[in-house]
Design an enzyme around this catalytic site. Structure first.
Site, short mmCIF file in Angstrom:
data_model
loop_
_atom_site.label_atom_id
_atom_site.label_comp_id
_atom_site.label_asym_id
_atom_site.label_seq_id
_atom_site.Cartn_x
_atom_site.Cartn_y
_atom_site.Cartn_z
N VAL A 1 -18.51 -17.88 9.31
CA VAL A 1 -17.20 -17.64 9.91
C VAL A 1 -17.21 -16.54 10.98
CG1 VAL A 1 -15.93 -18.52 7.93
CG2 VAL A 1 -16.49 -16.09 8.02
N LYS A 2 -18.36 -16.14 11.44
CA LYS A 2 -18.40 -15.09 12.46
C LYS A 2 -18.36 -15.68 13.88
CE LYS A 2 -18.52 -11.48 9.74
NZ LYS A 2 -18.77 -11.85 8.36
N THR A 3 -18.18 -14.80 14.87
CA THR A 3 -18.01 -15.26 16.26
C THR A 3 -19.17 -16.13 16.73
OG1 THR A 3 -16.66 -13.35 16.81
CG2 THR A 3 -17.64 -14.53 18.66
#
Ligand code: PLP
Length: 397
Positions: free
Chosen positions: A185-187
């Site tokens: 779920v990170k950039t």
């Protein structure tokens, strides 16, 4: 954020390179791998993008924090200052090394309050670990002054703010060590992965060895390597690293999308008299993965958060009630519930977290709502969402 929304051909092609040879391991098998070294490639590209001399890619952001601390020699009894508002990985990595998490207040930046940091320093303090939550950063200049004065390491957890900057330097590169996460779920994502960056050659060497059982990686035959010290397995696989190579190449495009969306939301809500945007320290540029703002009271923030959800404005977070990100609901830490693997000596050194006074953090985080900014939204969807946000928030004056 998150990078998985734009998973496509470039990621697949990188992974295919690895699948074609079948060498899924980042070390060794030189003759079989058709010259694909994805983890190494990712390290070189990341170091360059982050204007750092070195990068060590590992299996997760939590592993990155653990490896970063270990590589700087942090261990039993050392105190590490961390914020009350973060992700549980902060204290997990500290405790994993037998070190002591010292929680301190956050301010209107939603990150470490420099005054609270200075007040928490003892003769055992070794590290100040700001966590750049929700795309924006701590006042790194103020923290650096404190660290220099007291001879402490500055370790930036930039897991949620990759691509942001402070005083022209990429977040993560300002301190002695910086950490990133590439979890799902990170950039930018590679499924599971993380990285440590540093300009310190010794820390890089230590991180390289520590994350692979202490192997020194001298020569090309793993069987003849020596072990200068004990390590662990925090390796990333070539498959994950391959996805990371593709996603890192797209980071600047992702940031541009996030900033554009952020500005559309900001334009609608910043004029509302009941809303204050979270403070970005002078010299800071966000990565725009969230827009975070304060309501006048905790009660209004709770109501506004519910009203946003009811109006279909999803993906907004009320962190105060969240058990992953705010100290109030970290019962396992507060009551020191380990499986028995934390030595009693370590437990005895921990502060009595249940008696701490973090009313200053409560006053900020209790009033905060953060809305995620998605990469996949069209401009039309963003404008519609921004108008809805304004409509809802107007009612909470
Ligand atoms: C995600 C995250 C981590 C840990 O990363 P993982 O890759 O999930 O282990 C650490 N710190 C912060 C602030 C994070 O958001």
């Amino acid at each position: 954020m998150p990078g998985f929304e734009l998973f496509g051909d470039r990621e697949k092609s990188q992974v295919q390179d690895v699948l074609n040879t079948g060498v899924l391991m980042r070390y060794g098998f030189d003759s079989m791998r058709n010259n694909h070294w994805k983890a190494l490639e990712l390290e070189e590209a990341l170091a360059k993008r982050m204007q750092s001399k070195y990068a060590q890619v590992v299996s997760s952001g939590t592993a990155a924090l653990t490896v970063a601390l270990a590589s700087a020699g942090i261990g039993a009894g050392d105190e590490v200052i961390m914020p009350t508002f973060t992700f549980v990985a902060s204290f997990e990595s500290i405790l994993a090394l037998g070190a002591v998490p010292i929680l301190v207040d956050v301010d209107d930046t939603l990150t470490l309050d420099p005054i609270a940091v200075e007040n928490a320093i003892t003769s055992k303090t070794k590290v100040v670990m700001p966590v750049h939550m929700c795309g924006s950063m701590a006042d790194l200049k103020a923290l650096k002054v404190i660290c220099d004065k007291h001879d402490l390491l500055l370790l930036e957890d930039a897991c949620q703010a990759i691509g942001g900057s402070f005083d022209g330097k990429p977040l993560g590169s300002y301190g002695d060590l910086g950490c990133f996460s590439f979890d799902y779920v990170k950039t930018i994502t590679c499924g599971e992965g993380g990285a440590v960056i540093t300009n310190n050659e010794k820390y890089k060497l230590n991180a390289d060895h520590y994350s692979d059982h202490g192997h020194d990686h001298v020569g090309s035959n793993r069987g003849t390597e020596t072990h200068p010290f004990l390590g662990y397995n925090f390796r990333i696989s070539e498959l994950n690293a391959a996805v990371g190579c593709a996603q890192l190449n797209r980071l600047d495009d992702f940031l541009e999308i996030q900033e554009k969306h952020y500005n559309s939301f900001r334009k609608e809500i910043e004029t509302l008299s009941n809303i204050t945007l979270r403070k970005v320290p002078n010299g800071g540029v966000e990565n725009y993965s969230f827009i975070s703002f304060f309501l006048p009271t905790t009660e209004l923030a709770k109501k506004a958060h519910t009203a946003l959800g009811d109006a279909g404005v999803d993906a907004c977070f009320y962190w105060y009630d969240n058990n992953w990100h705010y100290y109030k609901k970290w019962e396992h830490l507060t009551y020191k519930k380990s499986l028995g693997n934390l030595p009693q000596e370590v437990i005895n050194q921990l502060p009595d977290y249940s008696k701490s006074d973090f009313s200053k953090s409560d006053a900020w985080v209790g009033r905060t709502i953060s809305c995620l900014i998605k990469l996949s939204w069209t401009q039309e969807q963003v404008l519609e969402r921004a108008a809805k946000m304004k409509d809802v928030l107007t009612k909470f004056a």
